[in-house]
Write a protein that holds these residues in place. Structure first.
Motif, PDB file in Angstrom:
ATOM      1  N   GLY A  16     -33.176 -57.490 -10.819  1.00  0.00           N
ATOM      2  CA  GLY A  16     -34.531 -57.593 -11.346  1.00  0.00           C
ATOM      3  C   GLY A  16     -35.229 -56.266 -11.529  1.00  0.00           C
ATOM      4  O   GLY A  16     -34.654 -55.276 -11.993  1.00  0.00           O
ATOM      5  N   MET A  17     -36.507 -56.233 -11.156  1.00  0.00           N
ATOM      6  CA  MET A  17     -37.327 -55.051 -11.370  1.00  0.00           C
ATOM      7  C   MET A  17     -36.894 -53.881 -10.493  1.00  0.00           C
ATOM      8  O   MET A  17     -36.993 -52.717 -10.903  1.00  0.00           O
ATOM      9  N   GLY A  18     -36.394 -54.160  -9.290  1.00  0.00           N
ATOM     10  CA  GLY A  18     -35.917 -53.091  -8.430  1.00  0.00           C
ATOM     11  C   GLY A  18     -34.713 -52.393  -9.027  1.00  0.00           C
ATOM     12  O   GLY A  18     -34.634 -51.159  -9.043  1.00  0.00           O
ATOM     13  N   LEU A  19     -33.757 -53.173  -9.537  1.00  0.00           N
ATOM     14  CA  LEU A  19     -32.574 -52.592 -10.170  1.00  0.00           C
ATOM     15  C   LEU A  19     -32.960 -51.824 -11.425  1.00  0.00           C
ATOM     16  O   LEU A  19     -32.465 -50.720 -11.666  1.00  0.00           O
ATOM     17  N   ALA A  20     -33.850 -52.396 -12.236  1.00  0.00           N
ATOM     18  CA  ALA A  20     -34.298 -51.709 -13.454  1.00  0.00           C
ATOM     19  C   ALA A  20     -34.967 -50.380 -13.107  1.00  0.00           C
ATOM     20  O   ALA A  20     -34.804 -49.378 -13.817  1.00  0.00           O
ATOM     21  N   THR A  21     -35.702 -50.350 -12.009  1.00  0.00           N
ATOM     22  CA  THR A  21     -36.345 -49.111 -11.558  1.00  0.00           C
ATOM     23  C   THR A  21     -35.305 -48.097 -11.114  1.00  0.00           C
ATOM     24  O   THR A  21     -35.396 -46.907 -11.460  1.00  0.00           O
ATOM     25  N   ALA A  22     -34.300 -48.534 -10.347  1.00  0.00           N
ATOM     26  CA  ALA A  22     -33.238 -47.627  -9.920  1.00  0.00           C
ATOM     27  C   ALA A  22     -32.524 -47.030 -11.122  1.00  0.00           C
ATOM     28  O   ALA A  22     -32.221 -45.826 -11.146  1.00  0.00           O
ATOM     29  N   LYS A  23     -32.268 -47.848 -12.138  1.00  0.00           N
ATOM     30  CA  LYS A  23     -31.623 -47.348 -13.347  1.00  0.00           C
ATOM     31  C   LYS A  23     -32.504 -46.343 -14.070  1.00  0.00           C
ATOM     32  O   LYS A  23     -32.028 -45.294 -14.527  1.00  0.00           O
ATOM     33  N   LEU A  82     -40.887 -43.125  -3.509  1.00  0.00           N
ATOM     34  CA  LEU A  82     -40.613 -44.374  -2.801  1.00  0.00           C
ATOM     35  C   LEU A  82     -41.117 -45.524  -3.652  1.00  0.00           C
ATOM     36  O   LEU A  82     -42.280 -45.525  -4.072  1.00  0.00           O
ATOM     37  N   VAL A  83     -40.252 -46.497  -3.917  1.00  0.00           N
ATOM     38  CA  VAL A  83     -40.626 -47.671  -4.692  1.00  0.00           C
ATOM     39  C   VAL A  83     -40.356 -48.915  -3.855  1.00  0.00           C
ATOM     40  O   VAL A  83     -39.210 -49.188  -3.479  1.00  0.00           O
ATOM     41  N   ASN A  84     -41.392 -49.672  -3.567  1.00  0.00           N
ATOM     42  CA  ASN A  84     -41.282 -50.895  -2.774  1.00  0.00           C
ATOM     43  C   ASN A  84     -41.274 -52.108  -3.700  1.00  0.00           C
ATOM     44  O   ASN A  84     -42.310 -52.677  -4.010  1.00  0.00           O
ATOM     45  N   ALA A  85     -40.066 -52.483  -4.140  1.00  0.00           N
ATOM     46  CA  ALA A  85     -39.928 -53.619  -5.047  1.00  0.00           C
ATOM     47  C   ALA A  85     -39.405 -54.867  -4.353  1.00  0.00           C
ATOM     48  O   ALA A  85     -39.381 -55.940  -4.958  1.00  0.00           O
ATOM     49  N   ALA A  86     -38.984 -54.758  -3.099  1.00  0.00           N
ATOM     50  CA  ALA A  86     -38.452 -55.928  -2.389  1.00  0.00           C
ATOM     51  C   ALA A  86     -39.552 -56.961  -2.172  1.00  0.00           C
ATOM     52  O   ALA A  86     -40.677 -56.624  -1.807  1.00  0.00           O
ATOM     53  N   GLY A  87     -39.214 -58.209  -2.404  1.00  0.00           N
ATOM     54  CA  GLY A  87     -40.196 -59.269  -2.190  1.00  0.00           C
ATOM     55  C   GLY A  87     -39.605 -60.636  -2.457  1.00  0.00           C
ATOM     56  O   GLY A  87     -38.577 -60.765  -3.122  1.00  0.00           O
ATOM     57  N   VAL A  88     -40.236 -61.647  -1.894  1.00  0.00           N
ATOM     58  CA  VAL A  88     -39.821 -63.035  -2.108  1.00  0.00           C
ATOM     59  C   VAL A  88     -41.047 -63.862  -2.463  1.00  0.00           C
ATOM     60  O   VAL A  88     -42.166 -63.546  -2.059  1.00  0.00           O
ATOM     61  N   SER A  89     -40.828 -64.921  -3.222  1.00  0.00           N
ATOM     62  CA  SER A  89     -41.937 -65.812  -3.571  1.00  0.00           C
ATOM     63  C   SER A  89     -42.049 -66.985  -2.612  1.00  0.00           C
ATOM     64  O   SER A  89     -43.111 -67.592  -2.466  1.00  0.00           O
ATOM     65  N   THR A  90     -40.930 -67.322  -1.943  1.00  0.00           N
ATOM     66  CA  THR A  90     -40.917 -68.383  -0.926  1.00  0.00           C
ATOM     67  C   THR A  90     -40.013 -67.936   0.222  1.00  0.00           C
ATOM     68  O   THR A  90     -39.227 -66.999   0.062  1.00  0.00           O
ATOM     69  N   PHE A 162     -45.053 -52.833  -5.173  1.00  0.00           N
ATOM     70  CA  PHE A 162     -45.115 -53.991  -6.065  1.00  0.00           C
ATOM     71  C   PHE A 162     -46.038 -55.053  -5.487  1.00  0.00           C
ATOM     72  O   PHE A 162     -45.745 -55.657  -4.450  1.00  0.00           O
ATOM     73  N   ALA A 163     -47.148 -55.252  -6.156  1.00  0.00           N
ATOM     74  CA  ALA A 163     -48.039 -56.375  -5.878  1.00  0.00           C
ATOM     75  C   ALA A 163     -47.699 -57.469  -6.898  1.00  0.00           C
ATOM     76  O   ALA A 163     -46.547 -57.619  -7.299  1.00  0.00           O
ATOM     77  N   ASP A 239     -36.774 -53.700 -17.610  1.00  0.00           N
ATOM     78  CA  ASP A 239     -36.739 -52.274 -17.929  1.00  0.00           C
ATOM     79  C   ASP A 239     -38.108 -51.757 -18.353  1.00  0.00           C
ATOM     80  O   ASP A 239     -38.418 -50.571 -18.165  1.00  0.00           O
ATOM     81  N   GLU A 240     -38.968 -52.630 -18.882  1.00  0.00           N
ATOM     82  CA  GLU A 240     -40.336 -52.215 -19.194  1.00  0.00           C
ATOM     83  C   GLU A 240     -41.092 -51.868 -17.909  1.00  0.00           C
ATOM     84  O   GLU A 240     -41.835 -50.876 -17.845  1.00  0.00           O
ATOM     85  N   VAL A 241     -40.896 -52.685 -16.895  1.00  0.00           N
ATOM     86  CA  VAL A 241     -41.531 -52.416 -15.607  1.00  0.00           C
ATOM     87  C   VAL A 241     -40.933 -51.157 -14.992  1.00  0.00           C
ATOM     88  O   VAL A 241     -41.647 -50.312 -14.429  1.00  0.00           O
ATOM     89  N   GLY A 242     -39.608 -50.992 -15.113  1.00  0.00           N
ATOM     90  CA  GLY A 242     -38.951 -49.806 -14.587  1.00  0.00           C
ATOM     91  C   GLY A 242     -39.494 -48.530 -15.209  1.00  0.00           C
ATOM     92  O   GLY A 242     -39.683 -47.517 -14.514  1.00  0.00           O
ATOM     93  N   ARG A 243     -39.777 -48.576 -16.504  1.00  0.00           N
ATOM     94  CA  ARG A 243     -40.316 -47.383 -17.170  1.00  0.00           C
ATOM     95  C   ARG A 243     -41.746 -47.100 -16.716  1.00  0.00           C
ATOM     96  O   ARG A 243     -42.170 -45.944 -16.673  1.00  0.00           O
ATOM     97  N   THR A 244     -42.489 -48.143 -16.384  1.00  0.00           N
ATOM     98  CA  THR A 244     -43.841 -47.934 -15.851  1.00  0.00           C
ATOM     99  C   THR A 244     -43.775 -47.252 -14.493  1.00  0.00           C
ATOM    100  O   THR A 244     -44.567 -46.350 -14.192  1.00  0.00           O
ATOM    101  N   VAL A 245     -42.818 -47.672 -13.664  1.00  0.00           N
ATOM    102  CA  VAL A 245     -42.624 -47.001 -12.377  1.00  0.00           C
ATOM    103  C   VAL A 245     -42.241 -45.543 -12.592  1.00  0.00           C
ATOM    104  O   VAL A 245     -42.754 -44.637 -11.911  1.00  0.00           O
ATOM    105  N   LEU A 246     -41.353 -45.293 -13.548  1.00  0.00           N
ATOM    106  CA  LEU A 246     -40.940 -43.920 -13.847  1.00  0.00           C
ATOM    107  C   LEU A 246     -42.142 -43.074 -14.246  1.00  0.00           C
ATOM    108  O   LEU A 246     -42.261 -41.911 -13.831  1.00  0.00           O
ATOM    109  N   PHE A 247     -43.033 -43.628 -15.047  1.00  0.00           N
ATOM    110  CA  PHE A 247     -44.258 -42.914 -15.421  1.00  0.00           C
ATOM    111  C   PHE A 247     -45.047 -42.509 -14.178  1.00  0.00           C
ATOM    112  O   PHE A 247     -45.470 -41.355 -14.033  1.00  0.00           O
ATOM    113  N   LEU A 248     -45.238 -43.443 -13.262  1.00  0.00           N
ATOM    114  CA  LEU A 248     -46.004 -43.152 -12.053  1.00  0.00           C
ATOM    115  C   LEU A 248     -45.283 -42.167 -11.135  1.00  0.00           C
ATOM    116  O   LEU A 248     -45.921 -41.411 -10.397  1.00  0.00           O
ATOM    117  N   ALA A 249     -43.960 -42.159 -11.185  1.00  0.00           N
ATOM    118  CA  ALA A 249     -43.181 -41.261 -10.344  1.00  0.00           C
ATOM    119  C   ALA A 249     -43.096 -39.849 -10.917  1.00  0.00           C
ATOM    120  O   ALA A 249     -42.863 -38.888 -10.174  1.00  0.00           O
TER     121      ALA A 249
END
Length: 270
Positions: A16-23, A82-90, A162-163, A239-249
Motif C-alpha cells: 500500500g502507501m507504505g510500500l509506495a513511499t519506500a519506492k 521517518l515515515v509512520n505509515a503502519a496502521g490498521v482499520s480494525t 499517516f492520519a 504512488d500519488e501519496v508516496g510522492r506527497t511524502v517525498l515532497f515533505l521529506a
C-alpha cells in the motif's frame, strides 16, 4: 525532488502507501529501512528495491522498535526521514467481517431508500479499542521517540505521520479508527512545536480512499459510497501519496511543519 544520501525509516512498508513511499524514497536516492509485521511480503518487496532493508516486527512493541533504531544508529549514525505509515482499520479478521457487514447494510439501505442507522459502539470491546490505538497511535509515538536523537545528529530532518480524513470529519464507523487518527494530528502538532528548534519538520497526511488491497476488499459498492463524499470522483493511487511524502521529506517541503495535508479528493476542504 531528490533525497540523495538520506537515511529513512518507513513503517507499514510491505504494501500500500507504505510500500509506495519506500519506492519513492529509494527512487529519489535514499536508503530505506522498512518495518512491517508481514515478513514474507516485506522480504519479497524489499528484494526489488535498491538500498533497502526490511525488519519484521509489530510497531506496538516499543522494545523491538528501539532495537531497529539501535541497528540503524550502528550502521549510519543518523536518520533523515521517518515515515509512520503502519496502521490498521480494525483489530483483526473477525472484527473486519462485522464492520463489513454493517457497511454493506448501509450501502444497500442507501440504494433502496431504507432507513438504517449503523451502531458500532456496543460491539467494540476494550481489547478491540486498545489494539487499534496501540498500532496506529502508540506505534507512531514509539518510532518518533526512538528517532529523535538520530534526527538531531543529522542536523535536522522530516517526520511524516499517516492520519486519515476519517479523523477529521464525522463518519459512521468504529470509533477506534477515527479516534486514533485524530490523535495523530494532535501528536504531530505537539512534536512539530518541540522539534522545530532542531530543524526537524513534522507533518501529517490525511488521505481518503486509496487504491490498496484493503480498500478493494471492501467491495465496489463501498468504494462508490466513499467517492460520493468527495468532489474528485476517483480514489488516489498509492504512488500519488508516496510522492506527497517525498515532497515533505525533500527540500521542496522545507517550510512545512505542524501541517496536515489531505490527499482526499476534496472530501476535506480546509
Amino acid at each position: 525532488m531528490r533525497v540523495d544520501g538520506a537515511i529513512a525509516v518507513v513503517t507499514g512498508a510491505a504494501s500500500g502507501m507504505g510500500l509506495a513511499t519506500a519506492k519513492a524514497l529509494t527512487d529519489a536516492g535514499a536508503t530505506v529501512y522498512g518495518i512491517d509485521l508481514r515478513r514474507e511480503a516485506l522480504d519479497e518487496e524489499f528484494a526489488q528495491l535498491p538500498r533497502a532493508r526490511g525488519f519484521a516486527l509489530d510497531v506496538s512493541d516499543s522494545a523491538a522498535i528501539n532495537e531497529v533504531f539501535g541497528r540503524l544508529e550502528a550502521d549510519h549514525g543518523k536518520l533523515d526521514v521517518l515515515v509512520n505509515a503502519a496502521g490498521v482499520s480494525t483489530p483483526g479478521g473477525e472484527q473486519q467481517a462485522w464492520v463489513d457487514g454493517i457497511n454493506d447494510r448501509m450501502v444497500n439501505a442507501a440504494k433502496t431508500g431504507e432507513t438504517f442507522h449503523p451502531e458500532f459502539l456496543n460491539g467494540i470491546t476494550d481489547a478491540d479499542f486498545d489494539r487499534v490505538v496501540a498500532i496506529n497511535l502508540n506505534g507512531t509515538f514509539y518510532t518518533i521517540r526512538a528517532a529523535v536523537e538520530l534526527l538531531k545528529k543529522a542536523g535536522g530532518g522530516s517526520i511524516v505521520n499517516f492520519a486519515s480524513v476519517a479523523g477529521l470529519i464525522g463518519l459512521p464507523m468504529p470509533a477506534y479508527y477515527p479516534a486514533s487518527k485524530a490523535a495523530i494530528v494532535g501528536l504531530t502538532k505537539a512534536v512539530a512545536a518541540e522539534l522545530a528548534p532542531f530543524d526537524i519538520r513534522v507533518n501529517a497526511l490525511a488521505p481518503a480512499g486509496v487504491n490498496t488491497a484493503m480498500l478493494s476488499a471492501s467491495g465496489d459498492d463501498h468504494v462508490q459510497a466513499l467517492l460520493a463524499l468527495q468532489p474528485l470522483k476517483r480514489v488516489a493511487e498509492p504512488d500519488e501519496v508516496g510522492r506527497t511524502v517525498l515532497f515533505l521529506a525533500s527540500d521542496a517541503g522545507k517550510h512545512f511543519t505542524g501541517q496536515t495535508l489531505s490527499p482526499s479528493g476534496g472530501a476535506l476542504m480546509a
